[in-house]
Design an enzyme around this catalytic site. Structure first.
Site, short mmCIF file in Angstrom:
data_model
loop_
_atom_site.label_atom_id
_atom_site.label_comp_id
_atom_site.label_asym_id
_atom_site.label_seq_id
_atom_site.Cartn_x
_atom_site.Cartn_y
_atom_site.Cartn_z
N ARG A 1 0.86 -1.18 0.00
CA ARG A 1 0.00 0.00 0.00
C ARG A 1 0.89 1.22 0.00
O ARG A 1 1.44 1.60 1.04
CB ARG A 1 -0.86 -0.03 1.28
CG ARG A 1 -2.02 0.94 1.29
CD ARG A 1 -2.51 1.19 2.71
NE ARG A 1 -1.66 2.18 3.37
CZ ARG A 1 -1.43 2.23 4.67
NH1 ARG A 1 -1.96 1.35 5.49
NH2 ARG A 1 -0.65 3.17 5.19
N HIS B 1 -3.12 5.18 4.50
CA HIS B 1 -4.25 4.25 4.60
C HIS B 1 -5.49 4.85 3.95
O HIS B 1 -6.11 4.25 3.08
CB HIS B 1 -4.53 3.91 6.07
CG HIS B 1 -5.83 3.20 6.26
ND1 HIS B 1 -6.06 1.94 5.77
CD2 HIS B 1 -6.99 3.59 6.86
CE1 HIS B 1 -7.30 1.58 6.06
NE2 HIS B 1 -7.89 2.56 6.71
N TYR C 1 4.41 5.93 10.90
CA TYR C 1 4.67 4.55 11.30
C TYR C 1 5.50 3.73 10.31
O TYR C 1 5.70 2.54 10.51
CB TYR C 1 3.36 3.83 11.62
CG TYR C 1 2.28 3.94 10.54
CD1 TYR C 1 2.35 3.15 9.39
CD2 TYR C 1 1.21 4.80 10.68
CE1 TYR C 1 1.37 3.25 8.42
CE2 TYR C 1 0.21 4.90 9.71
CZ TYR C 1 0.30 4.12 8.59
OH TYR C 1 -0.67 4.20 7.62
C1 TPP Z 1 -14.60 -4.51 11.89
C2 TPP Z 1 -13.79 -3.31 11.62
N1 TPP Z 1 -12.94 -2.84 12.55
C3 TPP Z 1 -12.20 -1.74 12.32
C4 TPP Z 1 -12.29 -1.06 11.14
C5 TPP Z 1 -11.45 0.20 10.90
N2 TPP Z 1 -10.50 -0.03 9.82
C6 TPP Z 1 -10.77 0.31 8.57
S1 TPP Z 1 -9.61 -0.23 7.49
C7 TPP Z 1 -8.67 -0.89 8.73
C8 TPP Z 1 -7.41 -1.60 8.41
C9 TPP Z 1 -7.63 -2.59 7.33
O1 TPP Z 1 -6.43 -3.13 6.91
P1 TPP Z 1 -6.41 -4.15 5.70
O2 TPP Z 1 -7.52 -5.13 5.87
O3 TPP Z 1 -5.05 -4.70 5.60
O4 TPP Z 1 -6.81 -3.26 4.45
P2 TPP Z 1 -5.91 -2.19 3.68
O5 TPP Z 1 -6.19 -0.90 4.36
O6 TPP Z 1 -4.52 -2.61 3.78
O7 TPP Z 1 -6.40 -2.20 2.29
C10 TPP Z 1 -9.28 -0.69 9.96
C11 TPP Z 1 -8.72 -1.12 11.25
C12 TPP Z 1 -13.21 -1.57 10.19
N3 TPP Z 1 -13.40 -0.97 9.02
N4 TPP Z 1 -13.93 -2.68 10.45
#
Ligand code: TPP
Ligand code: TPP
Ligand code: MG
Ligand code: MG
Lengths: 348, 324, 324, 348
Positions: A245, A249, A258
């Protein structure tokens, strides 16, 4: 790790898929369009014309390559970072922009698309994707279901329940994990002690494959194989697309807090579009004027979609109340009427 | 310190962690990142990664682990990134956190705090604007707390951390940086279960909490010119409710208006109205009205303001009640 | 057929599966075993294992899969073995089943029925006696249905299966085999959203549902000798509520008593009381009382009767209301 | 599969643990006591003196063998079918009977026992067990945490989230799955397409081991190794104890509906107590009078515990209200007073 094109654009001849020139050019143009649309969205966000959204920068190969393997009747269950998938499916980007602009009109999904909604709670779309698979099996429909997610979704209970069901019922699901090394600030290495994400498939009795997620050809091949396997009744597959990525985020995040800049730079060198450009060039399919055309087309398309989106008003108030139930219960009618009466009063 | 709610919460966490080494924090991005709203900023650096634990995305895992840590004698504070994401962990809260004390006849207690930003009004994505406090208020064994100012935020969080019970601590994200206030650097607690009359008045009591408090205040100011001077109660603790303050006020004013941003049906407003009816029926000069979110999903940003109780809607409710 | 509630439900399922091949059943032990309460008995044999699906223990998986199947065009019925076990799947219900129609602007609908035995009074283990209907009633997009007789059970289940919305279908396990009734073998529906006056009366309206209906009836009979003849409303659908029937009755009788077995605070009784207060305040001759489970966990069998609203407790409530 | 004693009672010498004669006799007597207590409970249930409960018949080796490996400071997080664990820990069975009699007094867990409560929602105790591990790590306590569950718990999201956390933080957890081949009516083969349950550990980056769950020595050895590993900071282990649920799921269930009698009979031949008896006999540690003594002691102990349980009244009403919060809030006081006043009224 399945890799067909390496970082320098060299190809493994024996693994090269038999794609027509047209297909190859399309793959390229979809990747470029994805990047252009993503960059435009970032600009709009910075100008206050769009809300918070999650950039796809760096994911072009894994999104476009996988979606390109889909056939018309297949289903796609995307997650919130999947712009290239929409581009490749030919989904009107207007809706994509509208959604992230916070306009409820962006929630429309035209009937022609076997495309699920965006799911905000991470991982929770996966049992639903398996439900699609169960239904397809029951109806004897020969389709595949591609569902995407990123590394962190593999930490959720829903990932586990979904993949376990898929294994038990041998549903035609392809679970595609964009392992982009981060979940907001959490590096992949701290999300699970599992060496790879692909190996998690062992727990569910089906195959996991690790693929270079920045290699559009490998992504296409691996996804197509998995979809074919699904359609042949040979059960689900977990694909780990190894990628990065490169952006924050979301636009609300500051990744410099980070992770080191060098890490990001190192991955820029593995850019999926650059790599594929070299390949096309070697094949005599790329030159400056082609590039210009692709860029111009992409920009024009994106500008048009953004214009359409910005010209779309928010839906009327009725629309907020009419999709909660199949009918509008009395209490909702009263609440709607009260709201409207109040707004009229305020206007006076 | 003169600071906003985020800073007040951060100070409360830091001071409690210094005071009591049983206090630990866990959740998504609470460490290196300092939390997506920066409430835990700097704590990892001060207390290390055994006391400020960055976790994988797994709400059931987070809350379940917090319960286990509490049983072992720690005082964990779990952060749920947004209230809309608490549901994967709901079973741990309802079936365990709320019940372990009873299930073990007092042997095991669960002194955890589950912090979550809640509420709409900040133009956020779907499921980033929820306000489902009523669900928690229905569960015996939980305490539910919501501050509406930096001062209260610190005092209530300190009291929640020291409480022997599981506390659902809801932070109105609309107010996170909405204003600064003098917040004593000293240690202080605001006892759980005590509401506060934030505006004395006559003829009408407005009952509200969290981000609705400033909305109600604005509405109250707006009706002054009409000679209406509502009393406003900020509940601060939603469970257990401070019945006494509510009932006394309504007995005095004779009318009640409840404002909350959650959907109307079975919101906490219903419970408050039911209790006022039960205990102060003869004082009532008008029906108890509820100005709330509608019974729909919080709309996406561009339509959100139709949902969110505005001062204007509250003013209409006030007038309707007064004119009954 | 002359049968009990289990048989009526079984017949409804069988007939709907025969009538509409989109109807499928999934859940733990629903196939070979016919369900732990035997509601799905025989269906696997008739319809095969693609339409009657035994699943692993995974409530989120079950409900999530049902949602996906519905989106694909089926009409799944998910069985949750006991209401106390629905919480691991709560996120799928609240964040998805209830929202997909809105989230897709009507493109995707979720016509699923989530059946679950609920309620106490049968001397069951912990978490086998819950009655948390209010939580579901607070969620926009869900319908919540509870029968109190074999006849209603069939008609309501048929209507729920045919409804275009996600329905939480609560089966009072205390009444599963409590009595037999003539149940037409023909196809019939009881429209969702319509309450039923099960006893006409004067001076007091008792509002109840599910297993509380016979308790209220018993209480009503007991007070006849005192010259009190309560009207009793069986809600049958808890969401959306049939306001009209409730309000009309209370306008007629002037007093209301609500009986439910869930804990009192933020139970559905609060919403009903709030609405009566709002719409029929001037008719009220006494405060609206709620006779409910206490705000504690349902005790283990030997102490359960302290919790469970008995006819005697309802009688006391009636007297208190009448004597106000 | 780790096996030390086979079905005929033959021992693999090289794997045989160095247990004293006293230990071996204790293991035997704990297994017998478990069976006696279980049989007694069934009788009480049939007589209406106990409520629904889950029999442990056939699980004596995996429960007793594993619990015997625990040291005083270790923690146990049991599930609802774990009578042998309580017996081995020396837990007063009176409470166990009271609990299943539906008497709230049975919820007491005396302070001397690092023993968690029974968890009714399957799998949900596992994240809590990991929380104990995190706390122990933080406090630098050198302990192990044994948590037990059966095969179906591995289908739950909580299993996954818990084991993933344990892998990431290397908590001192031992996850012990009694794979007893059934979850009510659902055979193990239909719960997951994974070949073994042990291999699910791969997904979490730690070891899984498959053990003969009817072999008390193997269970002891495997659990002790895993606990030692945990205490040495070498992280968690998943143990699959391969066994069989010989009784109905609970006393409300009728297993003949979903499985053939021959299957049950085949497993009776693998009885864990019979097998261990042969071993003891070979070692010269068993004879008829020893057997009689063990049986007699077990019966006396069980009878006494049952007598004590039946003599224990349900707690006073206050007790139902005083463990909801650290204090009794006003509304609960009112509800309690109302209840008491009502009961008095009814009495008159
Ligand atoms: C159940 C839940 N908990 C917390 C969040 C908040 N949140 C949104 S994206 C994220 C991280 C997701 O990481 P990843 O699955 O690796 O996706 P990426 O951002 O790398 O595409 C978090 C903690 C959420 N959307 N859903
Ligand atoms: C979350 C949850 N869903 C459903 C149940 C009902 N239930 C109780 S035991 C059981 C089967 C458990 O099987 P397994 O885990 O293999 O344990 P075993 O009975 O074999 O010891 C089910 C479905 C439950 N207790 N918890
Ligand atoms: Mg990621
Ligand atoms: Mg089992």
């Amino acid at each position: 790790m399945l890799q067909i094109l390496n970082e320098k654009g060299d190809v493994k001849k024996d693994l090269e898929p038999k794609l027509s020139k047209g297909d190859l050019k399309k793959l390229y143009s979809f990747m470029v369009t994805t990047r252009v649309a993503d960059t435009k969205a970032l600009k709009l966000q910075r100008q206050g014309r769009m809300g918070t959204f999650a950039q796809s920068l760096g994911h072009e190969a894994c999104q476009v390559g996988s979606a390109y393997a889909l056939e018309t009747n297949d289903w796609t269950v995307p997650y919130f970072r999947d712009l290239g998938t929409y581009v490749t499916l030919g989904f009107p980007l207007k809706y994509w922009y509208l959604y992230w602009m916070g306009n409820e009109e962006g929630m429309h999904i035209p009937k022609e698309f076997n495309l699920f909604t965006i799911t905000v709670p991470v991982g929770s779309q996966l049992p639903q994707a398996v439900g699609l698979g169960l239904a397809a099996n029951l109806k004897k429909d020969r389709i595949g279901i591609l569902s995407t997610f990123s590394d962190e979704a593999t930490s959720t209970g829903d990932f586990h329940e979904a993949l376990n069901f898929a294994g038990v019922y041998r549903t035609p699901n392809v679970f595609l994990c964009y392992n982009n090394q981060y979940a907001i600030s959490m590096p992949r290495s701290k999300q699970t002690a599992s060496k790879t994400i692909a190996q998690k498939a062992t727990a569910y009795g089906f195959d996991g494959v690790l693929v270079d997620g920045n290699d559009v050809l490998a992504m296409y091949v691996a996804t197509q194989e998995a979809l074919n396997k699904a359609k042949n009744g040979d059960g689900p597959t977990l694909i780990e697309a190894y990628t990065y990525r490169r952006a924050n985020h979301t636009t609300s995040d500051d990744a410099s807090k980070y992770r080191p800049a060098e890490e990001v730079e190192a991955w820029e060198k593995k850019d999926p579009i650059d790599r594929f450009r070299i390949y096309l060039k070697t094949k005599g399919l790329w030159n400056e004027s082609f590039e210009k055309q692709v860029q111009k087309d992409a920009e024009e398309q994106v500008e048009k979609e953004v214009r359409d989106a910005e010209a779309t008003p928010s839906p009327p108030i009725e629309d907020l109340f009419s999709h909660t139930y199949s009918d509008i219960p009395q209490k909702l009618k009263e609440q709607m009427d009260e709201l409207k009466a109040g707004l009229n009063e305020d206007d006076q | 310190m003169n600071g906003n709610m985020v800073q007040a919460l951060n100070q409360a966490l830091e001071q409690e962690m210094l005071r009591d080494d049983r206090v630990v924090i866990l959740g998504e991005d609470v460490g290196v990142d300092g939390g997506v709203f920066r409430v835990t900023e700097g704590l990892l650096q001060t207390f290390g990664d055994e006391r400020v634990i960055d976790t994988p995305l797994a709400e059931s895992g987070i809350i379940g682990a917090a319960i286990g840590m509490a049983v072992y004698g720690l005082r964990p504070i779990a952060e749920i990134q947004f209230m809309g994401f608490v549901f994967p962990g709901f079973n741990q809260i309802v079936s365990h956190a709320a019940r372990l004390r009873n299930r073990s006849r007092g042997r095991f207690t669960v002194p955890i705090v589950i912090r979550m930003p809640y509420g709409a009004g900040v133009k956020a994505l779907e499921l980033h604007s929820e306000s489902t406090e009523a669900l928690f208020c229905h569960i015996p064994g939980l305490k539910v707390v919501v501050p509406s100012s930096p001062f209260d935020a610190k005092g209530l969080l300190v009291a929640s951390i020291r409480s022997g019970d599981p506390v659902i601590f809801l932070e109105p994200k609309k107010l996170y940086r909405a204003g600064r206030q003098d917040v004593p650097d000293d240690d202080y607690e605001i006892p759980l279960g005590t509401a506060k009359v934030v505006r004395e008045g006559e003829g009408l009591t407005i009952i509200c909490w969290g981000a609705m408090v400033p909305q109600a205040q604005e509405a109250a100011e707006a009706v002054e010119e009409k000679g209406i001077f509502p009393e406003i109660i900020d509940l601060r603790t939603l469970s257990p409710l401070d019945h006494e303050t509510i009932i006394q006020s309504v007995q005095h004013t004779g009318r009640a208006l409840i404002v909350h941003e959650a959907p109307k049906t079975c919101g906490l407003g219903a419970e408050i109205a039911a209790q006022i009816n039960e205990k102060a029926l003869l004082n009532l000069e008008a029906p108890i009205l509820r100005i709330t979110g509608q019974d729909i999903v919080v709309p996406l940003p561009k339509s959100e303001n139709y949902y969110y109780p505005s001062p204007a809607r509250i003013v209409r409710g006030i007038k309707k009640t007064m004119e009954f």
